[in-house]
Design a protein around this motif. Structure first.
Motif, PDB file in Angstrom:
ATOM      1  N   LYS A 121       0.761  -1.376   0.141  1.00  0.00           N
ATOM      2  CA  LYS A 121       0.005   0.068   0.061  1.00  0.00           C
ATOM      3  C   LYS A 121       0.879   1.447  -0.053  1.00  0.00           C
ATOM      4  O   LYS A 121       0.615   2.402  -0.605  1.00  0.00           O
ATOM      5  CB  LYS A 121      -0.945  -0.094   1.371  1.00  0.00           C
ATOM      6  N   TRP A 137      -1.458   4.349  -1.368  1.00  0.00           N
ATOM      7  CA  TRP A 137      -2.862   3.949  -0.963  1.00  0.00           C
ATOM      8  C   TRP A 137      -3.056   4.998   0.379  1.00  0.00           C
ATOM      9  O   TRP A 137      -2.314   5.418   1.177  1.00  0.00           O
ATOM     10  CB  TRP A 137      -2.919   2.753  -0.195  1.00  0.00           C
ATOM     11  N   TYR A 161      -8.819   1.796  -7.131  1.00  0.00           N
ATOM     12  CA  TYR A 161      -7.654   0.731  -6.897  1.00  0.00           C
ATOM     13  C   TYR A 161      -7.929  -0.183  -8.097  1.00  0.00           C
ATOM     14  O   TYR A 161      -9.104  -0.841  -8.034  1.00  0.00           O
ATOM     15  CB  TYR A 161      -7.639   0.065  -5.838  1.00  0.00           C
ATOM     16  N   VAL A 195      -4.363   6.569  -6.482  1.00  0.00           N
ATOM     17  CA  VAL A 195      -3.901   5.448  -6.184  1.00  0.00           C
ATOM     18  C   VAL A 195      -3.251   4.473  -7.112  1.00  0.00           C
ATOM     19  O   VAL A 195      -1.893   4.149  -7.072  1.00  0.00           O
ATOM     20  CB  VAL A 195      -4.724   4.544  -5.311  1.00  0.00           C
TER      21      VAL A 195
END
Length: 331
Positions: free
Chosen positions: A225, A230, A298, A320
């Protein structure tokens, strides 16, 4: 609208396979319920039922030693793709909860025997996983390499001792509705919570309860991530955050590799679409839940072309970015 009939809860004999594979079911709730679904109020009956249901599921992970010894069972499932394997845990876990059993772990179910044999708990010795094991990285050869233990029972009971387990064939053909109908009378309080929460919400919560990553997997996820950029959601509690403060992450899974080979297309009766075919659904979710919020998308895909399309769109599909999965044909 939240308690929709879906293929996974319809009795198998009543299924119209042609209709199911050519009909789209939408789970976005009606407009008047969207606010309470994203940020449930304390007096919302669905939200309060889900809180109580989550607590009940959590208690199943913390049995006493006596409950482990007397009521411990292993969940019978069939290994396949990792996502299918995890989803196959839902029905045996549901059955265990509704019959006051303590989940010890999971392994491939026995495929031989009569109907009666498969519909009752029998003693089986512990077996390692067939597909998802790597002794160089995880000694136990069980789903605990990937997930948290299903209960706090001892390592000996969870991983090595013989334990009761249903036959594998029964749960493969039984529907969730069938399992619920066969629940013990003592499960009435749990059934009432499930009814109030709605079937779709109940099964979603049960799946989330099952697939809690192990410490090793959590560490790798956190690292991935960070590399993806993220958003950090730890500062926002979903029950207390103001309406427009918490970022929204929309996940898109686009499979276009081995699942789109000619043999797979014939076997699964699926279609394979470009990324542009998914964007209307992303926009619907953004309109339903993203007003005034930072929206991220995502993309998980095994298709480099789809990843390239997403990068070319840039902010048009959110932040992202995504992840391209390396998947060999037939894997």
């Amino acid at each position: 609208a939240l308690d929709m009939a879906t293929p996974c809860i319809l009795p198998s004999i009543a299924m119209n396979a042609t209709l199911l594979t050519h009909e789209t079911t939408h789970f976005i709730p009606p407009r008047h319920r969207r606010r309470t679904m994203a940020f449930p109020a304390a007096d919302d009956p669905v939200a309060t039922a889900l809180v109580s249901l989550e607590a009940a599921f959590g208690r199943s992970r913390r049995p006493t030693v006596a409950q482990c010894d007397k009521h411990g069972v292993r969940l019978a499932f069939r290994e396949g793709g990792f996502g299918s394997t995890l989803n196959a845990l839902v029905k045996p876990m549901l059955h265990a909860l509704l019959h006051s059993k303590v989940p010890l772990g999971a392994q491939s179910g026995e495929s031989e025997g009569s109907r009666g044999f498969h519909q009752r708990y029998n003693m089986f010795r512990a077996q390692p996983l067939d597909l998802f094991r790597n002794k160089s990285k995880c000694e136990s050869e069980s789903l605990e390499c990937f997930l948290e233990p299903l209960s706090n029972c001892s390592d000996e009971l969870r991983l090595r001792s013989p334990a009761l387990m249903l036959g594998g064939r029964f749960l493969e053909i039984a529907s969730n509705a069938h399992i619920i109908d066969s629940a013990r009378p003592s499960a009435r309080p749990l059934l009432e919570l499930m009814e109030r929460a709605g079937h779709f919400n109940t099964i979603s919560l049960l799946l989330a309860h099952l697939i809690r990553p192990s410490a090793a997997v959590r560490s790798r996820l956190a690292r991935a991530k960070r590399l993806l950029g993220w958003p950090d959601l730890s500062a926002w509690a979903i029950h207390t955050a103001p309406r427009h403060s918490r970022p929204l992450v929309i996940g898109v899974h686009l499979r276009a590799g081995d699942s789109c080979a000619r043999e797979a297309l014939g076997r699964h009766n699926r279609t394979c679409e470009p990324l542009s075919a998914y964007l209307p659904a992303v926009r619907r979710l953004e309109r339903a839940y993203g007003e005034g919020r930072q929206v991220y998308v995502y993309l998980a895909t095994d298709d480099e072309a789809a990843a390239a399309d997403a990068r070319a769109m840039g902010p048009a599909v959110g932040g992202v970015g995504g992840h391209v999965e390396e998947r060999a044909a037939g894997a």
